[in-house]
Design a protein around this motif. Structure first.
Motif, PDB file in Angstrom:
ATOM      1  N   UNK A 488     -61.758   8.475  32.515  1.00  0.00           N
ATOM      2  CA  UNK A 488     -62.771   8.473  33.567  1.00  0.00           C
ATOM      3  C   UNK A 488     -64.169   8.658  32.994  1.00  0.00           C
ATOM      4  N   UNK A 489     -64.284   9.514  31.970  1.00  0.00           N
ATOM      5  CA  UNK A 489     -65.606   9.847  31.444  1.00  0.00           C
ATOM      6  C   UNK A 489     -66.076   8.877  30.362  1.00  0.00           C
ATOM      7  N   UNK A 490     -65.167   8.070  29.811  1.00  0.00           N
ATOM      8  CA  UNK A 490     -65.555   7.163  28.720  1.00  0.00           C
ATOM      9  C   UNK A 490     -66.672   6.185  29.111  1.00  0.00           C
ATOM     10  N   UNK A 491     -66.637   5.542  30.303  1.00  0.00           N
ATOM     11  CA  UNK A 491     -67.753   4.655  30.652  1.00  0.00           C
ATOM     12  C   UNK A 491     -69.095   5.374  30.714  1.00  0.00           C
ATOM     13  N   UNK A 492     -69.092   6.628  31.180  1.00  0.00           N
ATOM     14  CA  UNK A 492     -70.339   7.401  31.179  1.00  0.00           C
ATOM     15  C   UNK A 492     -70.826   7.602  29.745  1.00  0.00           C
TER      16      UNK A 492
END
Length: 528
Positions: A488-492
């Motif tokens: 979930x946090x990888x694109x951020x």
């Protein structure tokens, strides 16, 4: 808590699993510094034995008139052994970040313990429209960096409640706020505790080679404010266009999201509103007081007799005290209004407790101070800086590309060492002097480090709050695992890293000021 811990402990496969396994084998940063001291001693002995040296870039030998030779010095020489044991108290107490951080935390600890930080964040995000909910949460999250731990434990679960109330997926609220608080760790409209900590380490790194140097806590002010406005649309886009559609429609499971999380979404009480008003008046008082000291009779915070470029030096150096007083008086005013503080003994107790919270930092500072000092005694820092600068000069890399490489190095190292101060204490003694010998300011190198330091915080399980964020997510979605959070946090992380590098390279190319009195480039400094 047992079930959640079991979920967090499940072995992960692939690249993230490899990072977790390797990172878990690393020792505590305190022990890591002690290991590095041992390695440094061995290297210094070998370097001294083989006669490793460099020509001083700015000094000449008074007898021959040629460039002065800097030779590596063994840390096991009688002089350095005596210096280690005799100067141990002063090596620790003269470590520059120590004073800056402790002074600021004396005030910030009061503001946190009275509830001022938590209430201010609740007041900021409650009532936001669904359309503007994500940018509002992201903005408050990045500003919440001033509140340190309070932003993690208050704002992030609160964002989930607010998203749920707005008919949106609560995990998207957690992701957006986590990206702001931790991914945008340095982005802010105001300098704060992190600036004091990092510039203290920068000062120590400069002084290992170039002698006395006065840090400017506002030296990255313009840059970190620009980061906030660059990161804001990135977090907004990733949340609304990538993460929330990927999460799908939220379907409640059992009693997820209830309990203490819901309590954080309650309306502000009359006492809390009164406390915020009083805190606001206290903040205005401190701002007015510093304006008076700067512009009023006698101008004590302006060096009228100094050169034009140094006239505001006393003002910059006073900002640590200004933030201490601002947090202290605002916290006291809020606490008095809400009844949390009834007399001066409560205030003193809160200040004492905030120092108790710094116990681990004191231990880390002791180890880091000796590593930095011994690095200077060995002359290895200056020799590495000279040879490194020569190599970079020969490679003829443009400054924007060079600084972008430092961002990527920091981001990679951040996957294994979460502490911002520990990483910078490792990198600064080499990077700062090396780039200064290329005409790049210490403030610019610090800014490059800050871009890389935040972007990968949100994808590494080694980040200290990562398990806590996982638990917040599992309150709403029980099957949400460690890999789910990392994915979930990888694109951020990618978005913040890319946009931060673009901002950095553009800033350097345009040669914009980093803060009041802080530029990208400097004349070649002279060494002590």
């Amino acid at each position: 808590m047992t079930d959640n811990a079991a979920v967090a402990a499940v072995p992960q496969k692939g690249f993230l699993g490899w990072i977790e396994r390797v990172g878990n084998r690393l020792p505590d940063p305190v022990v890591l510094f002690l290991w590095l001291v041992g390695i440094l001693i061995i290297i210094s002995v070998i370097a001294s034995a083989v006669g490793w040296s460099a020509l001083h870039p700015t000094e000449t030998d008074p007898e021959t008139g040629r460039q002065k030779v800097i030779a590596a010095t063994s840390l096991l020489s009688p002089e350095n052994i005596a210096r280690l044991w005799v100067d141990m108290p002063t090596t620790f107490t003269h470590f520059h970040p120590l004073g800056y951080v402790l002074v600021v935390m004396l005030g910030a600890g009061v503001a946190e313990r009275t509830g001022l930080f938590g209430t201010a964040m609740r007041a900021s995000v409650r009532g936001a429209s669904p359309t503007l909910l994500t940018p509002m949460v992201a903005f408050v999250a990045m500003m919440g960096n001033l509140a340190a731990d309070a932003a993690y434990v208050v704002l992030i679960p609160l964002a989930a409640v607010i998203y749920h109330a707005a008919g949106r997926h609560p995990v998207a609220g957690i992701a957006a706020s986590f990206a702001g608080v931790s991914g945008g760790f340095s982005a802010n409209l105001l300098p704060g505790q992190l600036d004091a900590l990092l510039f203290g380490i920068t000062q120590a790194a400069v002084e290992t080679v170039f002698g006395p140097w006065q840090p400017n806590i506002a030296g990255n002010w313009y840059f970190i404010a620009a980061m906030l406005f660059i990161f804001l649309p990135v977090i907004w886009y990733v949340t609304d266009r990538i993460i929330e559609p990927r999460l799908g429609t939220y379907v409640p499971a059992g009693t997820a999201g209830t309990g203490d999380v819901g309590e954080r979404d309650r309306a502000l009480t009359d006492a809390e509103r009164k406390g915020l008003r009083h805190a606001g008046l206290a903040i205005l008082f401190v701002i007015g007081l510093w304006a008076f000291f700067t512009l009023g009779p006698g101008t004590p915070l302006i060096d009228e007799a100094g050169p034009p470029e140094a006239r505001l030096s006393p003002f910059y150096r006073s900002l640590v005290a200004a933030f201490f007083l601002l947090f202290l008086l605002a916290g006291w005013a809020y606490g008095r209004a809400t009844g949390v503080i009834s007399n001066h003994r409560d205030l003193v107790k809160m200040m004492s407790e905030s120092m108790g919270d710094m116990a681990y930092y004191l231990v880390l500072a002791f180890a880091a101070a000796h590593f930095v000092a011994m690095f200077a005694w060995s002359n290895l820092g200056l020799i590495l800086a000279v040879h490194g600068a020569d190599g970079l000069r020969a490679a003829n890399m443009p400054a924007p590309v060079l600084l972008a490489a430092i961002v990527l190095l920091t981001a990679a190292l951040n996957l294994f060492i979460g502490s911002a101060s520990a990483k910078w204490a490792l990198l600064a003694p080499v990077l700062v002097p090396m780039l200064m010998l290329l005409g790049i300011s210490a403030e610019m190198t610090t800014a490059a480090y800050r871009v890389g330091d935040g972007a990968t915080n949100i994808i590494t399980p080694l980040m200290v709050y990562f398990p806590l964020i996982l638990i917040f997510c599992q309150r709403w979605q029980p099957d949400f695992g460690l890999g789910s959070l990392a994915a979930t946090m990888l694109p951020y992380s990618i978005g913040l890293l890319v946009s931060g590098i673009v901002l950095l390279m553009g800033w350097v190319a345009l040669d914009l000021p980093l803060g009041p009195g802080a530029s990208v480039y400097i004349p070649l400094p002279t060494t002590s």
